[in-house]
Design an enzyme around this catalytic site. Structure first.
Site, PDB file in Angstrom:
ATOM      1  N   HIS A   1       0.841  -0.975  -0.342  1.00 44.00           N
ATOM      2  CA  HIS A   1       0.214   0.029   0.116  1.00 44.00           C
ATOM      3  C   HIS A   1       0.995   1.186  -0.434  1.00 44.00           C
ATOM      4  O   HIS A   1       1.559   1.568   0.880  1.00 44.00           O
ATOM      5  CB  HIS A   1      -0.834   0.140   1.333  1.00 44.00           C
ATOM      6  CG  HIS A   1      -2.409  -1.053   1.023  1.00 44.00           C
ATOM      7  ND1 HIS A   1      -3.374  -0.705   1.542  1.00 44.00           N
ATOM      8  CD2 HIS A   1      -2.481  -1.884   0.169  1.00 44.00           C
ATOM      9  CE1 HIS A   1      -4.627  -1.596   1.509  1.00 44.00           C
ATOM     10  NE2 HIS A   1      -3.846  -2.545   0.359  1.00 44.00           N
TER      11      HIS A   1
ATOM     12  N   TYR B   1      -9.301   6.241   6.922  1.00 49.01           N
ATOM     13  CA  TYR B   1     -10.018   6.282   8.152  1.00 49.01           C
ATOM     14  C   TYR B   1     -11.203   7.837   8.035  1.00 49.01           C
ATOM     15  O   TYR B   1     -10.504   8.630   8.034  1.00 49.01           O
ATOM     16  CB  TYR B   1      -8.823   7.185   8.569  1.00 49.01           C
ATOM     17  CG  TYR B   1      -7.508   6.203   9.001  1.00 49.01           C
ATOM     18  CD1 TYR B   1      -7.067   5.991   8.042  1.00 49.01           C
ATOM     19  CD2 TYR B   1      -6.978   5.796  10.293  1.00 49.01           C
ATOM     20  CE1 TYR B   1      -5.774   4.760   8.036  1.00 49.01           C
ATOM     21  CE2 TYR B   1      -5.812   4.384  10.680  1.00 49.01           C
ATOM     22  CZ  TYR B   1      -5.538   3.691   9.146  1.00 49.01           C
ATOM     23  OH  TYR B   1      -4.017   2.962   9.638  1.00 49.01           O
TER      24      TYR B   1
ATOM     25  N   PRO C   1      -4.713   1.049  18.512  1.00 49.64           N
ATOM     26  CA  PRO C   1      -4.303   0.725  17.115  1.00 49.64           C
ATOM     27  C   PRO C   1      -4.728   1.572  16.206  1.00 49.64           C
ATOM     28  O   PRO C   1      -4.319   1.355  14.674  1.00 49.64           O
ATOM     29  CB  PRO C   1      -5.872  -0.341  17.210  1.00 49.64           C
ATOM     30  CG  PRO C   1      -6.545   0.409  17.964  1.00 49.64           C
ATOM     31  CD  PRO C   1      -6.106   1.342  19.217  1.00 49.64           C
TER      32      PRO C   1
ATOM     33  N   LYS D   1       0.422   0.671  15.166  1.00 54.68           N
ATOM     34  CA  LYS D   1       1.781   0.621  15.293  1.00 54.68           C
ATOM     35  C   LYS D   1       2.518  -0.626  16.773  1.00 54.68           C
ATOM     36  O   LYS D   1       3.656  -1.220  16.488  1.00 54.68           O
ATOM     37  CB  LYS D   1       2.086   2.231  15.909  1.00 54.68           C
ATOM     38  CG  LYS D   1       2.578   3.502  15.196  1.00 54.68           C
ATOM     39  CD  LYS D   1       3.681   3.183  14.402  1.00 54.68           C
ATOM     40  CE  LYS D   1       3.744   4.122  13.561  1.00 54.68           C
ATOM     41  NZ  LYS D   1       4.196   3.561  11.629  1.00 54.68           N
TER      42      LYS D   1
ATOM     43  N   TYR E   1       3.593   7.076  10.296  1.00 47.98           N
ATOM     44  CA  TYR E   1       2.287   6.541   9.199  1.00 47.98           C
ATOM     45  C   TYR E   1       3.570   5.004   8.684  1.00 47.98           C
ATOM     46  O   TYR E   1       3.377   4.105   9.461  1.00 47.98           O
ATOM     47  CB  TYR E   1       1.364   6.887   8.743  1.00 47.98           C
ATOM     48  CG  TYR E   1       0.322   5.090   8.589  1.00 47.98           C
ATOM     49  CD1 TYR E   1       0.415   4.672   8.012  1.00 47.98           C
ATOM     50  CD2 TYR E   1      -0.450   5.465   9.290  1.00 47.98           C
ATOM     51  CE1 TYR E   1      -0.550   3.244   7.118  1.00 47.98           C
ATOM     52  CE2 TYR E   1      -1.142   4.590   9.180  1.00 47.98           C
ATOM     53  CZ  TYR E   1      -1.025   3.243   7.486  1.00 47.98           C
ATOM     54  OH  TYR E   1      -2.177   2.257   7.873  1.00 47.98           O
TER      55      TYR E   1
HETATM   56  C1  PHB Z   1      -6.710  -3.745  10.323  1.00 52.34           C
HETATM   57  O1  PHB Z   1      -6.383  -3.771   9.443  1.00 52.34           O
HETATM   58  O2  PHB Z   1      -6.628  -4.534  11.894  1.00 52.34           O
HETATM   59  C2  PHB Z   1      -5.867  -1.710  11.172  1.00 52.34           C
HETATM   60  C3  PHB Z   1      -5.834  -1.089  10.209  1.00 52.34           C
HETATM   61  C4  PHB Z   1      -4.963   0.106  10.188  1.00 52.34           C
HETATM   62  C5  PHB Z   1      -5.125   0.645  11.451  1.00 52.34           C
HETATM   63  C6  PHB Z   1      -5.569  -0.338  12.684  1.00 52.34           C
HETATM   64  C7  PHB Z   1      -6.422  -2.012  12.884  1.00 52.34           C
HETATM   65  O3  PHB Z   1      -4.647   1.495  11.900  1.00 52.34           O
END
Ligand code: PHB
Ligand code: APR
Length: 390
Positions: A72, A200, A292, A296, A384
């Protein structure tokens, strides 16, 4: 039993440390309180930084990841009904890889078994002693019999609720914690992801995240109030709430399906300092927890054990303790930067129960600034994709 390094915990931190040490010819044993099936059953995030992929490759367990992992180059931030792409690769030259944590753990377990390395699962009553002297010991009960491991060092990779940090005298450790007033309700579904990259979402009703595991396995989250019970959320209620928080295009494209996993996780930030106590080293969730939002957790665990493995190789190969003496300070510098970033993304994207209109205006102003500033986007992207290990 005797070994050079006794590792407590067979999660990503313990397994990756064991693999890195074994590659360097350092004998190690892993003691895990649950079964391998239980460890594999934990559904966790799957966004891997390049540093993490490089460490897995160094450990010799990246072949399937490199075949099946999804590269990605960007993420999207959605607010006010519009999505704004952050060009991670264009801004940093780096990318992230989407590959489920369960798969990382499975690859590490398979490699360890193939190498014939000792892993003691379903070990009860694990206790550690002597780590403040040159006589560390790990004791446990297995199949009703008591066992003891003599070792040179103990790696506490046993997570937030483990025995290792709890074994450190209270006067020798400082902890810092922030508990967030909301949780994440997560759903896994055998459906194609709504978008090729992660979205997000900041919405007045709360945060939402569109993620994935594979091109046919999607992972979605919505922010829920503290105290919400997963039983109160039907699949239909979840999908309807997710659609309300998505932009119109994503909501229209969303393919829903039955949840194959559904759960609510609390959000907290936690750091224990220092991360070394004599012959005991804490790594991963045993030493720190992040919300989450910034993906990280697994990456910090990998970075810790990358630093620790190098330090132990230096000790055994060169007779130098410089690396192990610097371990805690070196890890904590990176840990706190990741804790800050995870707190910042969480504060930017979530609705706080006691938040005022003024607070929401500040969030929208920061999102507008991000949408229009290469400098602001670069700062987000650098964190990130992951800061350098050194
Ligand atoms: C997930 O795919 O579980 C996931 C991805 C990005 C995040 C948190 C969880 O920031
Ligand atoms: N004795 C032996 N094993 C224990 C004990 C104990 N007393 N307590 C906990 N464990 C085991 C747990 O069963 C678990 O398998 O230690 C392991 C810790 O694994 P994780 O909690 O996954 O922590 P870590 O390896 O640091 O992984 C960090 O990966 O789990 C994801 O994103 C998540 O941030 C987390 C990251």
């Amino acid at each position: 039993m005797r070994t050079q390094v006794a590792i407590v915990g067979a999660g990503p931190a313990g397994l990756l440390l064991g693999a890195l040490l074994a590659r360097a010819g350092i004998d190690n044993v892993i003691v895990e309180r649950h079964s391998a099936e239980h460890v594999l059953g934990r559904i966790r995030a799957g966004v891997l930084e390049q540093v993490t992929v490089e460490l897995l490759a160094e450990a010799g367990v990246a072949a399937r990841l490199q075949r099946e992992g999804l590269r990605h180059d960007g993420i999207e931030l959605a607010y006010g009904g519009v999505r704004h792409r952050i060009d991670l690769h264009g801004l940093t030259g780096k990318h992230v890889t989407i590959y489920g944590q369960t798969e990382v753990t499975r690859d590490l377990m398979d490699a360890r078994a193939a190498a014939g390395l000792a892993s003691l699962y379903e070990a009860a009553g694990v206790a550690i002693t002597g780590f403040d002297r040159a006589a560390p010991r790990v004791t446990y009960v297995h199949d009703g019999r008591a066992h003891e491991i003599e070792c040179d060092f103990i790696a506490g990779c046993d997570g937030y609720h483990g025995a290792c940090r709890a074994s450190v005298p209270a006067a020798a450790i400082r902890t810092h914690e922030k508990v967030y007033p909301f949780g994440w309700l997560g759903v896994l579904s055998r459906t194609p992801p709504v978008s090729p990259e992660l979205i997000y979402c900041s919405h007045a009703r709360g945060f939402a995240l569109c993620s994935m595991r594979t091109p046919m396995l999607s992972r979605y989250y919505v922010q829920v109030p503290i105290g919400d019970r997963v039983e109160a959320w039907s699949d239909e209620a979840f999908w309807n709430e997710l659609k309300r928080r998505l932009d119109a295009d994503a909501a229209a494209r969303l393919i829903t399906g039955p949840s194959i996993e559904k759960g609510i996780a609390p959000l907290r930030s936690f750091v224990a300092e220092p991360m070394r106590f004599g012959r005991l080293f804490l790594a991963g969730d045993a030493a720190h927890i992040v919300p989450p939002t910034g993906a990280k957790g697994l990456n910090l665990a990998a970075a810790d054990v990358g630093v620790l493995a190098r330090a132990l190789v230096e000790y055994y190969r060169d007779g130098s303790s410089a690396g192990i003496d610097a371990y805690s300070d070196r890890c904590l510098k990176r840990v706190w930067k990741a804790v800050r970033f995870s707190w910042w993304m969480t504060s930017l994207l979530h609705q706080f129960p006691d938040g005022s209109d003024f607070d929401r205006k500040l969030q929208l102003a920061e999102l507008d600034y991000l949408a229009g500033s290469t400098a602001a986007q670069t700062a987000l992207a650098e964190n990130y994709v992951g800061l350098p290990l050194t």
